[in-house]
Structure formats: C-alpha cells, structure tokens
Motif scaffolding. Structure first.
Motif, PDB file in Angstrom:
ATOM      1  N   PRO A 137      -1.598   7.487   2.928  1.00 59.31           N
ATOM      2  CA  PRO A 137      -1.942   6.817   3.398  1.00 59.31           C
ATOM      3  C   PRO A 137      -2.812   6.528   5.149  1.00 59.31           C
ATOM      4  CG  PRO A 137      -0.283   5.881   1.640  1.00 59.31           C
ATOM      5  CD  PRO A 137      -0.286   7.915   2.568  1.00 59.31           C
ATOM      6  N   SER A 181     -10.016   7.400   2.384  1.00 65.28           N
ATOM      7  CA  SER A 181      -9.399   5.432   1.849  1.00 65.28           C
ATOM      8  C   SER A 181      -8.362   5.421   2.046  1.00 65.28           C
ATOM      9  CB  SER A 181     -10.166   5.747   0.919  1.00 65.28           C
ATOM     10  OG  SER A 181      -9.384   4.699   0.381  1.00 65.28           O
ATOM     11  N   ASN A 183      -6.656   3.650   0.385  1.00 63.67           N
ATOM     12  CA  ASN A 183      -6.149   3.643  -0.800  1.00 63.67           C
ATOM     13  C   ASN A 183      -6.169   5.189  -1.704  1.00 63.67           C
ATOM     14  OD1 ASN A 183      -5.357   3.148  -4.103  1.00 63.67           O
ATOM     15  ND2 ASN A 183      -5.991   1.080  -3.957  1.00 63.67           N
ATOM     16  N   ASN A 185      -5.245   6.299  -4.404  1.00 62.01           N
ATOM     17  CA  ASN A 185      -5.871   6.453  -5.581  1.00 62.01           C
ATOM     18  C   ASN A 185      -7.387   6.425  -5.423  1.00 62.01           C
ATOM     19  OD1 ASN A 185      -3.726   5.519  -7.656  1.00 62.01           O
ATOM     20  ND2 ASN A 185      -3.960   3.112  -6.378  1.00 62.01           N
ATOM     21  N   GLU A 233       2.291  -3.006 -10.355  1.00 61.51           N
ATOM     22  CA  GLU A 233       2.284  -1.926  -9.939  1.00 61.51           C
ATOM     23  C   GLU A 233       1.295  -1.115  -9.756  1.00 61.51           C
ATOM     24  OE1 GLU A 233       4.008   1.153 -13.384  1.00 61.51           O
ATOM     25  OE2 GLU A 233       4.287  -0.697 -14.562  1.00 61.51           O
ATOM     26  N   GLU A 235      -1.763  -3.334  -8.591  1.00 64.35           N
ATOM     27  CA  GLU A 235      -2.766  -3.790  -8.522  1.00 64.35           C
ATOM     28  C   GLU A 235      -2.889  -2.698  -7.501  1.00 64.35           C
ATOM     29  OE1 GLU A 235      -1.757  -7.613  -5.322  1.00 64.35           O
ATOM     30  OE2 GLU A 235      -0.243  -5.929  -5.156  1.00 64.35           O
ATOM     31  N   ASN A 236      -2.639  -1.526  -6.893  1.00 69.76           N
ATOM     32  CA  ASN A 236      -3.460  -0.511  -6.189  1.00 69.76           C
ATOM     33  C   ASN A 236      -4.668   0.408  -6.611  1.00 69.76           C
ATOM     34  OD1 ASN A 236      -2.220  -1.089  -3.486  1.00 69.76           O
ATOM     35  ND2 ASN A 236      -0.412   0.437  -3.994  1.00 69.76           N
ATOM     36  N   HIS A 237      -4.810  -0.225  -8.061  1.00 70.37           N
ATOM     37  CA  HIS A 237      -4.784   0.974  -8.947  1.00 70.37           C
ATOM     38  C   HIS A 237      -6.811  -0.437  -9.188  1.00 70.37           C
ATOM     39  CE1 HIS A 237      -2.806   3.851 -10.327  1.00 70.37           C
ATOM     40  NE2 HIS A 237      -1.562   3.556  -9.670  1.00 70.37           N
ATOM     41  N   ARG A 238      -6.707  -1.221  -8.663  1.00 71.32           N
ATOM     42  CA  ARG A 238      -7.215  -2.018  -9.048  1.00 71.32           C
ATOM     43  C   ARG A 238      -9.043  -2.047  -8.341  1.00 71.32           C
ATOM     44  NH1 ARG A 238      -7.737  -8.311  -7.272  1.00 71.32           N
ATOM     45  NH2 ARG A 238      -5.523  -8.285  -7.588  1.00 71.32           N
ATOM     46  N   GLU A 260      -3.431  -8.517 -11.818  1.00 71.11           N
ATOM     47  CA  GLU A 260      -2.003  -8.726 -11.978  1.00 71.11           C
ATOM     48  C   GLU A 260      -0.614  -9.762 -11.644  1.00 71.11           C
ATOM     49  OE1 GLU A 260      -3.626  -6.989  -9.778  1.00 71.11           O
ATOM     50  OE2 GLU A 260      -4.757  -5.580 -10.196  1.00 71.11           O
TER      51      GLU A 260
END
Length: 557
Positions: A137, A181, A183, A185, A233, A235-238, A260
């Motif tokens: 990250p 990014s 993030n 994901n 878990e 949440e970062n995939h949203r 979540e």
C-alpha cells in the motif's frame, strides 16, 4: 416515541431507514445470504443469517439464498444440502434458491464487454509475478507487460481460455483499474482464472471461473439486491464492488449498496473453514457435525436450539468493530431456552446401587413427577420405583461434614417424587470401592401422600433410577475443543497445539424408561446434572445421549 424507536435501531437498520427516507421505494428492498458451498455453516454464519433474514422479516422484504459456487475445486453438493438444512432448522424461509453459476453466461458477456471497452485484459504472467508487481500500500505497483495489449488479442485469448485451450495458471483476465491505488484491491484485480475441474452444477461446461469480487457484486445486481451486507473483512473491497457495478449499472435499476458489520468471534472456537476442514481431515473430530465443532449442525447435534442461537445473536448485537464474544454468553442463552422447554427426567451417569431393605422385594409402584416446573402446560408423568435403585456415586459419603446435604451413613434424604430414606450400611469390593448401599425408608413419607410424614423436611433430595426398570444409556460428555480462548490468535503457533485431548468423555449409566421413546429433537434435563439430547448414533441396542450444557452457569448477564 419515534425518537426512542430511532435510538433502538442498529446501524444497518439506520442505513436502510435513511435510504427509505431519501426516496428508496420499500418494495425495492431485497436481501440475500450468499454462502460458499465449500464447508458447513458455523456459529459465525448465524450472525449474517439472522441479520439478513431478520431484516427481511422486519421490512417484509424477500431474502434470497444464493450459493457462491465459483470454486469447483472445493465445492460439493453435500455442503449445499447442509446449508439448506441449517437455514430451515433455524426457522428462516428464503424467497429463492439461487446460484452464482446461474449467471456464468451473463458474467462472461459483461467481461467481454469490459475487454472491448479497454477495461480488462488477459495477463499471461504466473500468479506469483502478479502478486509481486502489486507491491504494497505504500509503494506504487508495477504495470503488467500485458496491460496494454491490443483489445482484439485479449478477446481472442479470453475465448480460448473459456474453451479450455490453455492449462491452469497459464493466464488470467484482469480488470484495468489503477496500479498506483493505495487500496490493493484496486490494483488490476484478477476477474477470471482457468480451472479445469468439474462443477457440481455445470459439470464440464466451464474451464474458467469468476473471482469472488467480480461475481459477487454483479450477482447482487442481477438479483436487484438493495443492501449487500457482509463482514468487516470486505470493507476494503467495497470500492472494487462499486467500480464493478459502475461498469454494468443503468439508471433504471437498483444499485446494490454494500455495507459491513463485525464478524462474530466466540472464545474457545475457530471458524476458519480451512481449519475446520483440517479438524475433520485429521480425525480430531468425527465429522463436520461433531458436537465439538462450532458448525450449526454440530451445535444442533449437541442439543442447542434455534431459539437459543437467535437469542444469543440478539444479545451480541450488530457492531461495526470486531471483538471476542465470551462462550459463556452462548451457553447462558442455551440454558435459558432449555430451562423453558426441556423435560426433566431422572438419569444416573455414575451409578452405585442402593437397596432399600425394608421395601418389599416383589413390590413396585409408579410415582408422579412433573415434566417441567417452568412450563405449566408440560404436565406430569409416572416413573417406576422398586426396592433396588441407582443413585449417583457422588451423592453418597460414608462420613461427611454438615455442609454435605446428600446421603451419608446415618443420614436421611428424600428421593425425588418418592420417599425419605436413611443410609444404614455399605458393602465394598476387595479394593475398598463401595458396591452397594443399604438403606431403609419411611413408608409414610411418600411425596404428595398428604401424611404428616410426607411433610417432614430433610435437607437433601436425590434423583434416582429403579434398577428393575433402568434403561442403559451411553453418555457423551463434551468439553471445549480448545484449551485457550483464542487458539488461532498467534500466527506463529499452530492452532492444533491447543487441542483439548480430553474434550470427549464416554461413560455408561442408567435412565428412567421414558427415554426409550426419545427422538433426536427432544431436549432433556437430567435432573441435577445437565441438559442432554439423544444422539443419532443411538440404536435399539444402545441409546446415546450427548450433554448439551451443564446446569451451572458462570455467565453474569
């Protein structure tokens, strides 16, 4: 009143109320429970089940059961059947039974459209290289050398992937988003991988399978799910969930909203499917429904009730941050419900024979006792009584102090629903073990006879079983499977190091004959011992009962 009701809403309900206030038509509310059919559901899943189906009940909205069957390497029909059985047992009804595999054609079509729009590409790198190029990250990722390959080339390769012309791992389809990014994901996630394994529903048709992040949100969209609720878990995939939706969304449809909640961790349990699979594979437990397992089927076999699990989930509540729930709260909820519904019976798990010498040898009588004092509609039943009975070995001492209120030589106790007896002498084997207790009884002291003797007060009351009528039973006493509260908390230590190797004790005792007609759904309180349920291993020759929980409760609500 409205203000009080608003305060009582959990944060998910508040989100829904806000959406309705901002124009969402209540008829558009739709929820789903999306399990992966790669294992049995466990106690952690009950939170998601209760949240989604609870919202369906609250808002009179449909709830789909959608199996996320995108990994044929781990999925089996057995798991599908067990999941459906668990939801039925918990008392929830789903609107439709659906499968992500129902949408494979549509997902493939959308993926092709993304390639055409320059938003996806075929990458020929091994997965290890892709992972390495993503960096971390705090450092920008490195673009794949195939990121800017011609659209037509990616389209051709993707079709060949679908047709099975490449080996597993040879290439994958990735979304083209942002390798810089923060993030992770969003750093060109894999959308499809090659898997040449038969699917339990589509057989050999597909050679490529969608990844969870791609398939999940789009499946929600196809089903027009209004609120996609998942554990913290994700949440970062949203952002990725929403990015994928943006590629297919049209303004006339409902855009699913992912939110979540904290997953539920219970002390002395592990809920990783991989770890549960290992417990089964290595023979630590006898299967997914072993009463020591945290699976719903295991809890059911142990004697837990749907109501007790639902009450537990309600007590835990819907939180935004994870914490460790004390297992004693779960056991408290089980005892609370069983106290209301379990039939009181007499069973002796560690028996010693007691002979009432002044009771006629050829006499037997049937004594009346209540089925459940907590339920006024439970009624009574008759239990047989005779000269020879069994009592718990722990309920007798030759000599005891004043704090011992059970049976001792020269002392008196009342037999439950029966007479007052007095211990006179004992008989022992050559090792000094008591084999028989000899006692006398007060003939006029029978409970409920209305005589002055029957009203006589003694400090102890014992349960018992008539030896002549005794039903032999096997008793399985289950303790916690792990010796520490968080067996998988330390990554450097294998959770198997904390297995409690004394988690199951098997003994043999006797019960009143009424238990011969017990079913697998009947719940019993063995008086003064604990709560029990008949096990499916029972046969005509051997009845088996599992201990659900003890009578004593260490939890302070």
């Amino acid at each position: 009143m409205e203000e009080e009701e608003k305060k009582s809403l959990n944060f998910i309900e508040q989100i829904i109320e806000d959406d309705l206030a901002n124009g969402l038509d209540m008829s558009k509310l739709r929820f789903r429970f999306p399990p992966e059919p790669n294992g049995y559901l466990h106690i952690g899943h009950t939170k998601a089940i209760c949240i989604n189906f609870g919202l369906g009940q609250k808002y009179n909205a449909p709830v789909n059961l959608r199996f996320d069957d995108t990994n044929p390497a781990k999925e089996e029909q057995e798991f599908v059947d067990s999941i459906k059985a668990d939801i039925d047992w918990l008392g929830f009804k789903y609107d439709q039974e659906l499968y992500t595999s129902d949408y494979f054609e549509q997902l493939y079509f959308w993926a092709v459209e993304m390639i055409k729009q320059g938003k996806a590409y075929v990458d020929e790198q091994p997965s290890e290289d892709i992972t390495a190029q993503r960096k971390n990250p705090f450092e920008e990722g490195i673009n794949s050398p195939f990121r800017d390959r011609p659209i037509e080339e990616s389209l051709e390769l993707f079709e060949k992937m679908k047709n099975g012309e490449f080996e597993e791992g040879a290439m994958s389809l990735r979304a083209k988003i942002d390798m810089a990014s923060p993030n992770m994901n969003m750093r060109d996630p894999v959308m499809y991988r090659i898997l040449k394994k038969p699917h339990h529903r589509t057989s050999e048709k597909w050679k490529i399978y969608p990844m969870y992040d791609w398939a999940h949100g789009e499946s929600d969209y196809i089903e027009q799910i209004s609120h996609s609720l998942c554990s913290l878990e994700f949440e970062n995939h949203r952002p990725l969930y929403e990015w994928y939706l943006d590629q297919v969304y049209n303004n006339e449809s409902v855009a699913p909203k992912q939110r979540e909640f904290a997953r539920m961790n219970v002390s002395y349990m592990v809920t990783s499917k991989r770890k549960l699979q290992r417990l089964v594979a290595e023979g630590v437990t006898t299967g997914w429904d072993d009463p020591r397992m945290p699976t719903i089927s295991g809890l059911r076999r142990k004697g837990y009730t749907p109501a007790s699990i639902k009450n537990f989930i309600e007590r835990v509540g819907v939180a935004k941050r994870e914490n460790l729930i004390d297992i004693q709260l779960l056991e408290f909820s089980v005892r609370e419900d069983l106290n209301k519904v379990a039939t009181r019976v007499m069973a002796v798990v560690n028996p010693v024979k007691l002979i009432i010498e002044n009771y006629p040898e050829d006499k037997e009588e049937w004594l009346e006792t209540e089925n459940n004092p907590e339920d006024e509609n439970a009624g009574t039943r008759q239990v047989p009584f005779s000269r020879e009975i069994y009592i718990e070995r722990e309920d007798f001492q030759e000599e005891a102090d004043k704090k011992f209120f059970r049976l001792k030589l020269g002392g008196e106790v009342r037999l439950k629903a029966g007479y007052i007896i007095k211990a006179e002498r004992v008989e022992k084997d050559d090792k000094g073990q008591i084999t028989t207790i000899y006692a006398t009884y007060d003939e006029d002291s029978k409970s409920g006879s209305g005589t002055e003797a029957s009203l006589r007060k003694v400090k102890g009351t014992l349960h018992w079983v008539s030896a002549k009528h005794a039903l032999p039973i096997e008793i399985r006493t289950y303790e916690r499977l792990f010796t520490t509260e968080q067996p998988d908390a330390v990554k450097e230590v294998d959770f198997m190091e904390f297995i409690n190797h004394q988690s199951l004790r098997v003994s043999h005792g006797f019960a009143e004959p009424s238990l011969k007609d017990a079913t697998l759904d009947d719940h019993f309180q063995f008086q003064r011992i604990g709560y029990y349920i008949k096990d499916r291993d029972s046969s005509d020759d051997q009845l088996v009962f599992n201990r659900t929980v003890t009578l004593k409760d260490g939890y302070k609500p």
